[in-house]
Design an enzyme around this catalytic site. Structure first.
Site, mmCIF file in Angstrom:
data_model
loop_
_atom_site.group_PDB
_atom_site.id
_atom_site.type_symbol
_atom_site.label_atom_id
_atom_site.label_comp_id
_atom_site.label_asym_id
_atom_site.label_seq_id
_atom_site.Cartn_x
_atom_site.Cartn_y
_atom_site.Cartn_z
ATOM 1 N N SER A 134 91.372 23.128 66.791
ATOM 2 C CA SER A 134 90.074 23.234 67.392
ATOM 3 C C SER A 134 88.859 22.788 66.290
ATOM 4 O O SER A 134 89.306 22.941 64.966
ATOM 5 C CB SER A 134 89.660 24.821 67.879
ATOM 6 O OG SER A 134 88.478 25.259 68.161
ATOM 7 N N TYR A 147 90.054 33.858 65.567
ATOM 8 C CA TYR A 147 90.486 32.694 65.961
ATOM 9 C C TYR A 147 90.179 31.496 64.944
ATOM 10 O O TYR A 147 91.167 30.648 65.039
ATOM 11 C CB TYR A 147 89.539 32.359 67.306
ATOM 12 C CG TYR A 147 89.408 31.105 68.025
ATOM 13 C CD1 TYR A 147 90.574 30.836 68.818
ATOM 14 C CD2 TYR A 147 88.696 29.967 67.731
ATOM 15 C CE1 TYR A 147 90.987 29.504 69.465
ATOM 16 C CE2 TYR A 147 88.885 28.746 68.548
ATOM 17 C CZ TYR A 147 89.857 28.566 69.413
ATOM 18 O OH TYR A 147 90.060 27.516 69.867
#
Length: 248
Positions: A134, A147
């Site tokens: 990501s 995350y």
């Protein structure tokens, strides 16, 4: 050029994973997709795409399912570690159970997938390992410490293994997307709205996080993965391919 190859994709029933599965299958690849929801996986099956239920947080299950996929369709040539949880919490609201849930899926799960896929990949001395990280894996994400840490860790795995196997014909790369138009968007909308934002404001927050101010299509991610699997990318190794509409 990818005909008769076998790809193994975690989180392959929807979103980015499914888009990659469909792209690779169109190139003649036999694809094994996995996920926790068998009904979702079954709906994605074709002559070239085969579903197997698997939870990436369960090490023994991963070992058994990957070995079964190899027995059914031959050595794995392409490993796509895609399964992940996209959830955020502020530091003081991050309890240990939430931290471990994120790490167990996004980092531990990907590590096990790569390790087990490599067992048969090494027999062929040709392979492509792609982790779906990501933009949060290359920069900090406000309100998403767990995350972001998991996705940074995933990039670290890829860079380390690219060095470990640099003398082989196996490459390791990470794709780092911004916000992609997948079912995760709806999930994120619900989470953001619970913080007191309207649905439109929540959507605008995600869209504006991409530098070109629009959501990214899963097809863009799939075609980038396809290129990384091609012979033309054999010298691309240990890289983060950032797809976010601009410089990160």
């Amino acid at each position: 050029m990818l005909e008769n190859k076998h790809a193994f994709i975690t989180g392959g029933g929807t979103g980015i994973g499914l888009a990659i599965a469909q792209y690779l299958s169109s190139q003649g690849v036999s694809v094994t997709i996995t996920g926790r929801r068998l009904d979702v996986l079954k709906s994605a099956e074709t002559d070239q795409i085969h579903a197997m239920q698997m939870d990436v947080t369960n090490e023994n299950q991963q070992i058994q399912v990957i070995a079964r996929a190899v027995a059914l369709r031959g050595p794995i040539h392409i490993c796509i570690a895609n399964a992940g949880i996209a959830e955020g919490r502020a530091l003081q609201k991050t309890q240990m159970d939430f931290w471990r849930k994120i790490m167990a899926t996004n980092l531990d799960g990907a590590f096990i997938t790569i390790r087990e896929c490599m067992r048969s990949m090494l027999e062929t001395n040709w392979g492509r390992v792609i982790a779906i990280s990501s933009i949060a894996g290359v920069r900090g994400l406000k309100g998403g410490g767990a995350y972001s840490a998991s996705k940074h860790g995933l990039v670290g795995l890829i860079r380390s293994y690219s060095e470990e196997y640099i003398a082989t014909h196996i490459t390791f790369n990470a794709i780092c997307p911004g916000y992609v138009e997948t079912p995760i968007i709806e999930h994120n909308l619900d989470i953001i709205q619970k913080r007191g934002f309207s649905k439109q404001d929540a959507m605008d927050m995600m869209i504006n996080s991409n530098l070109h101010k629009k959501l990214i299509s899963s097809k863009e991610i799939a075609e980038a993965a396809g290129w990384l699997c091609s012979p033309q990318s054999s010298s691309v190794n240990g890289q983060t391919i950032e797809i976010a509409g601009g410089q990160v």
